[in-house]
Design a protein around this motif. Structure first.
Motif, PDB file in Angstrom:
ATOM      1  N   PRO A 157       0.814  -1.224   0.000  1.00  0.00           N
ATOM      2  CA  PRO A 157       0.000   0.000   0.000  1.00  0.00           C
ATOM      3  C   PRO A 157       0.849   1.276   0.000  1.00  0.00           C
ATOM      4  N   MET A 158       2.024   1.222   0.624  1.00  0.00           N
ATOM      5  CA  MET A 158       2.888   2.407   0.681  1.00  0.00           C
ATOM      6  C   MET A 158       3.367   2.818  -0.715  1.00  0.00           C
ATOM      7  N   MET A 159       3.550   1.807  -1.590  1.00  0.00           N
ATOM      8  CA  MET A 159       4.092   2.067  -2.919  1.00  0.00           C
ATOM      9  C   MET A 159       3.009   2.308  -3.973  1.00  0.00           C
ATOM     10  N   THR A 160       1.746   2.176  -3.583  1.00  0.00           N
ATOM     11  CA  THR A 160       0.647   2.395  -4.532  1.00  0.00           C
ATOM     12  C   THR A 160      -0.309   3.477  -4.070  1.00  0.00           C
ATOM     13  N   ALA A 161       0.021   4.134  -2.941  1.00  0.00           N
ATOM     14  CA  ALA A 161      -0.872   5.155  -2.384  1.00  0.00           C
ATOM     15  C   ALA A 161      -0.880   6.404  -3.254  1.00  0.00           C
ATOM     16  N   GLU A 162      -1.939   7.174  -3.117  1.00  0.00           N
ATOM     17  CA  GLU A 162      -2.020   8.455  -3.814  1.00  0.00           C
ATOM     18  C   GLU A 162      -1.089   9.462  -3.146  1.00  0.00           C
ATOM     19  N   PRO A 163      -0.409  10.314  -3.937  1.00  0.00           N
ATOM     20  CA  PRO A 163       0.481  11.323  -3.345  1.00  0.00           C
ATOM     21  C   PRO A 163      -0.286  12.251  -2.417  1.00  0.00           C
ATOM     22  N   ALA A 164       0.372  12.670  -1.332  1.00  0.00           N
ATOM     23  CA  ALA A 164      -0.241  13.604  -0.392  1.00  0.00           C
ATOM     24  C   ALA A 164      -0.312  14.986  -1.009  1.00  0.00           C
ATOM     25  N   ASP A 165      -1.287  15.780  -0.528  1.00  0.00           N
ATOM     26  CA  ASP A 165      -1.446  17.144  -1.025  1.00  0.00           C
ATOM     27  C   ASP A 165      -0.510  18.091  -0.285  1.00  0.00           C
ATOM     28  N   GLY A 166      -0.242  19.249  -0.914  1.00  0.00           N
ATOM     29  CA  GLY A 166       0.559  20.282  -0.248  1.00  0.00           C
ATOM     30  C   GLY A 166       1.953  20.378  -0.835  1.00  0.00           C
ATOM     31  N   PRO A 167       2.515  21.606  -0.871  1.00  0.00           N
ATOM     32  CA  PRO A 167       3.830  21.798  -1.471  1.00  0.00           C
ATOM     33  C   PRO A 167       4.955  21.160  -0.669  1.00  0.00           C
ATOM     34  N   ARG A 168       4.720  20.875   0.612  1.00  0.00           N
ATOM     35  CA  ARG A 168       5.775  20.307   1.452  1.00  0.00           C
ATOM     36  C   ARG A 168       5.433  18.898   1.919  1.00  0.00           C
ATOM     37  N   ALA A 169       4.550  18.252   1.190  1.00  0.00           N
ATOM     38  CA  ALA A 169       4.139  16.910   1.601  1.00  0.00           C
ATOM     39  C   ALA A 169       5.148  15.850   1.210  1.00  0.00           C
ATOM     40  N   GLY A 170       6.091  16.161   0.330  1.00  0.00           N
ATOM     41  CA  GLY A 170       7.060  15.176  -0.140  1.00  0.00           C
ATOM     42  C   GLY A 170       6.734  14.728  -1.547  1.00  0.00           C
ATOM     43  N   ALA A 171       7.319  13.601  -1.933  1.00  0.00           N
ATOM     44  CA  ALA A 171       7.108  13.056  -3.274  1.00  0.00           C
ATOM     45  C   ALA A 171       6.376  11.728  -3.149  1.00  0.00           C
ATOM     46  N   GLY A 172       5.242  11.631  -3.825  1.00  0.00           N
ATOM     47  CA  GLY A 172       4.469  10.396  -3.767  1.00  0.00           C
ATOM     48  C   GLY A 172       5.177   9.268  -4.481  1.00  0.00           C
ATOM     49  N   PRO A 173       4.642   8.038  -4.437  1.00  0.00           N
ATOM     50  CA  PRO A 173       5.285   6.910  -5.117  1.00  0.00           C
ATOM     51  C   PRO A 173       5.558   7.243  -6.584  1.00  0.00           C
ATOM     52  N   MET A 174       6.817   7.102  -6.985  1.00  0.00           N
ATOM     53  CA  MET A 174       7.234   7.475  -8.340  1.00  0.00           C
ATOM     54  C   MET A 174       8.204   6.434  -8.871  1.00  0.00           C
ATOM     55  N   LYS A 175       7.946   5.972 -10.096  1.00  0.00           N
ATOM     56  CA  LYS A 175       8.869   5.046 -10.728  1.00  0.00           C
ATOM     57  C   LYS A 175      10.097   5.812 -11.220  1.00  0.00           C
ATOM     58  N   ILE A 176      11.273   5.296 -10.870  1.00  0.00           N
ATOM     59  CA  ILE A 176      12.517   5.990 -11.208  1.00  0.00           C
ATOM     60  C   ILE A 176      13.462   5.011 -11.907  1.00  0.00           C
ATOM     61  N   SER A 177      14.434   5.591 -12.612  1.00  0.00           N
ATOM     62  CA  SER A 177      15.451   4.761 -13.256  1.00  0.00           C
ATOM     63  C   SER A 177      16.808   4.923 -12.594  1.00  0.00           C
ATOM     64  N   GLY A 178      16.895   5.771 -11.566  1.00  0.00           N
ATOM     65  CA  GLY A 178      18.140   5.992 -10.840  1.00  0.00           C
ATOM     66  C   GLY A 178      17.929   7.030  -9.759  1.00  0.00           C
ATOM     67  N   PHE A 179      18.982   7.265  -8.983  1.00  0.00           N
ATOM     68  CA  PHE A 179      18.873   8.184  -7.856  1.00  0.00           C
ATOM     69  C   PHE A 179      19.567   9.525  -8.121  1.00  0.00           C
ATOM     70  N   THR A 180      19.497   9.990  -9.364  1.00  0.00           N
ATOM     71  CA  THR A 180      20.101  11.289  -9.667  1.00  0.00           C
ATOM     72  C   THR A 180      19.318  12.419  -8.999  1.00  0.00           C
TER      73      THR A 180
END
Length: 647
Positions: A157-180
């Motif tokens: 559930p942590m990796m499929t949840a909807e992103p939180a609202d607000g400019p300082r809520a962080g980054a919701g679950p996002m598929k990435i290809s690296g840690f740049t």
């Protein structure tokens, strides 16, 4: 070169004292210049270490899923990063030895210590799982940062949840290809503020470093003019001047490097963005150090050459101590032109904006200062009603550049204080946000279920609270009004509510404003730091140039004493020729600084800004008066034997 070295060594006690003043001036400039360079590199380093926690969506094949959110404990922010691998053998993020497996938790050293200190129901309960390792320094903004990295399954559930609202809520679950990743908004804000602070520090340092080449300039000009009259070529005079300036400046630069190295442990203790600095942050690197060691002597050598025109063209006039022609009004025109650009100049680059809006007026003040000092000298001479004022006014007219060098440091500090006084926002900009009522965003379809679960969890944790849901639309806000308002109860409630809505934590209004409040506090810290550096430069400049002026004019002082002028009159004249231009130029620089801050101002001037200006004026005057008093024994020494010297 050989003759230069012999003259430098054979200048006698006062000659060596003059060279020592130049070395001291260059040492102070070098140490603070390296600090200004290190600040920018340090903020860039922080931004780079934090970038992996601000993920960028994969454009090709995704290798992992990353989710970032902010949690809080004891009024401190925790960065929680959840990772799930999509392909085997995924490279780990910075600071981790390997990619975290599902169910594993990695803590930063400061968070690991806090987990051990606090009861489990206040912090550790939020991070169930096996503690697998420590997050290294390469992934942390500062040594005391609280960071937790957790391994998850891709379908959790942590990796499929909807992103939180607000400019300082962080980054919701996002598929990435690296840690740049990319720099966060806060990191970019700090880099911009660091750039402004650096410009405010570097420009007076460059001015002071250039002025170091003109210390004891009268004595050197007399010596070089004599060499021109006995047959030295212009090229030889220039070479000797550059050689003498570079030799002394290089010694001062090396001494400044040593001073900075000794001060690095103290500098790392300055807390910005919630914590101190790593030792490596405050060291700019070998290339930057070598660049400073080369640039500073070259700057001093170039500044020394600039004043050689009269010696090359008219050595006899220098030898006869003829008053040089008055400076032109074009110096003031340059200042007015630079100020006219401030309200209309707009660019996207913060570097260019800072350089133009701050740097050009700063340099223009230094250019116009001697002209204004010369005009003040004429006014004072005509209005003088006593010998001290008359001597002061004539001295300002005779050599306005030397008089300006004595007060330029404090005048430039007035510019900095005026700029910061308008730029600094009030500490109450965000008001007194509530810090105990916790809020949690809940999908409207789950309001009843989550509300009941929240009441049950809080009751089991022993935290009396009233839980209500409010708001309209697809997301409702669950508010838990706590009966107990101590820090322990708040953290116990956070832990109890953690995980109730995947990917989100319970936060208060104060939590959501914390980053903004932190930036305001750091602006205050930066203000104190910049002003401390500026005052150090100003007072060192005033003290060194005052002593140098006494050495330059020792024959004039001796002749005045021989003519019967009391020593007290000479001291009064020295004080007047310092305080009169300081009052006019210092006040003018404060006004110019406030004017140049208008493109950056985010609020009206606050009480703290007014206090900063007042403290700046008081300390500036006290510093210059103290610097003048410190050179009084030297004046007594050079006039102890008023008989004319052979030179």
């Amino acid at each position: 070169m050989g003759l230069t070295w012999r003259l430098l060594r054979g200048g006698g006690r006062r000659g060596l004292l003059g060279a020592g003043l130049t070395v001291a001036a260059v040492a102070v400039s070098t140490a603070l210049l390296i600090f200004a360079v290190s600040v920018n590199l340090a903020f860039q380093g922080r931004a780079d270490r934090e970038a992996w926690r601000n993920p960028v969506a994969a454009t090709g094949k995704a290798t992992a899923i990353e989710a970032v959110r902010r949690d809080y404990v004891r009024d401190r922010q925790i960065t929680v990063v959840d990772l799930a691998a999509l392909t085997p053998g995924v490279a780990p993020p910075p600071g981790l030895e390997r990619f975290p497996a599902p169910g594993e938790v990695w803590f930063s050293p400061a968070l690991a210590e806090l987990v051990r200190e606090l009861p489990a129901d206040q912090l550790a309960g939020r991070f169930p799982g096996k503690v697998a390792g420590t997050v290294g320094d390469g992934a942390l903004v500062h040594p005391g940062e609280l960071v937790a990295v957790r391994g998850q399954e891709p379908g959790s559930p942590m990796m499929t949840a909807e992103p939180a609202d607000g400019p300082r809520a962080g980054a919701g679950p996002m598929k990435i290809s690296g840690f740049t990743g990319q720099p966060t908004g806060d990191a970019e804000a700090y880099m911009a503020l660091g750039l402004i602070a650096s410009v405010l520090m570097v420009v007076p340092l460059l001015v002071f470093g250039g002025a170091a080449a003109r210390l004891t300039v009268a004595r050197r000009d007399q010596r070089l003019a004599a060499l021109r009259l006995v047959g030295a070529t212009p090229g030889q005079v220039v070479t000797m001047t550059v050689a003498e300036a570079v030799i002394t400046a290089f010694g001062g630069a090396v001494l400044g490097m040593v001073l900075y190295g000794l001060g690095v442990p103290l500098l790392t203790g300055i807390e910005i963005a919630g914590g101190p600095w790593f030792l490596s942050d405050m060291w700019p690197g070998v290339l930057a150090v070598l660049a400073v060691l080369v640039a500073v002597p070259l700057l001093v050598g170039l500044s020394a050459v600039v004043g050689l025109r009269r010696i090359v063209v008219s050595p006899l006039g220098v030898a006869k101590r003829e008053t040089p022609p008055a400076m032109r009004f074009v110096r003031v025109v340059a200042l007015l032109a630079s100020l006219a650009m401030v309200p209309v100049f707009r660019v996207d680059s913060a570097i260019v904006l800072a350089a133009v809006v701050i740097g050009l007026p700063f340099l223009a003040i230094n250019l116009a200062g001697p002209w204004v000092v010369g005009m003040l000298g004429r006014i004072v001479s005509r209005a003088a009603r006593g010998p001290a004022r008359l001597l002061a006014g004539r001295r300002l007219v005779d050599d306005p550049k030397a008089a300006w060098r004595t007060v330029s440091g404090v005048a430039m500090t007035g510019f900095v204080a005026g700029f910061i006084g308008l730029l600094s926002p009030g500490s109450g900009l965000f008001g007194n946000a509530d810090a105990v009522d916790l809020r949690l965003s809940v999908p409207s379809s789950q309001v009843a279920e989550v509300t009941a679960a929240a009441r049950e969890r809080l009751s089991a944790a022993g935290v009396p609270a009233t839980v209500e849901a409010g708001g309209d639309g697809g997301t409702r806000v669950l508010t838990a009004s706590l009966g107990k308002r101590d820090a322990e109860s708040v953290d116990r409630a956070r832990t109890a509510l953690d995980g109730l809505v995947p990917g989100q934590g319970a936060t208060s209004a104060a939590d959501e404003n914390r980053s903004g409040v932190q930036i305001l506090e750091d602006i205050g810290t930066g203000t104190v730091t910049v002003l401390a550096v500026s005052f150090l430069v100003a007072i060192a400049s005033a003290g060194i140039t005052a002593a140098s002026s006494v050495l330059d004019r020792r024959q004039t002082y001796a002749l005045l004493r021989l003519a019967g002028t009391p020593l007290e009159v000479l001291n009064k004249a020295r004080r007047a020729e310092t305080l009169i231009p300081l009052t006019v130029m210092g006040g003018g620089a404060i006004v110019v600084g406030m004017f140049c801050a208008t493109p950056f101002a985010i609020s009206a001037m606050n009480v703290a800004g007014v206090v900063t200006l007042l403290v700046c004026v008081v300390l500036g005057f006290a510093g210059v008066i103290g610097a003048g008093a410190a050179s009084a024994p030297l004046l007594r020494s050079v006039t102890a034997d008023p008989a004319p010297r052979p030179d």
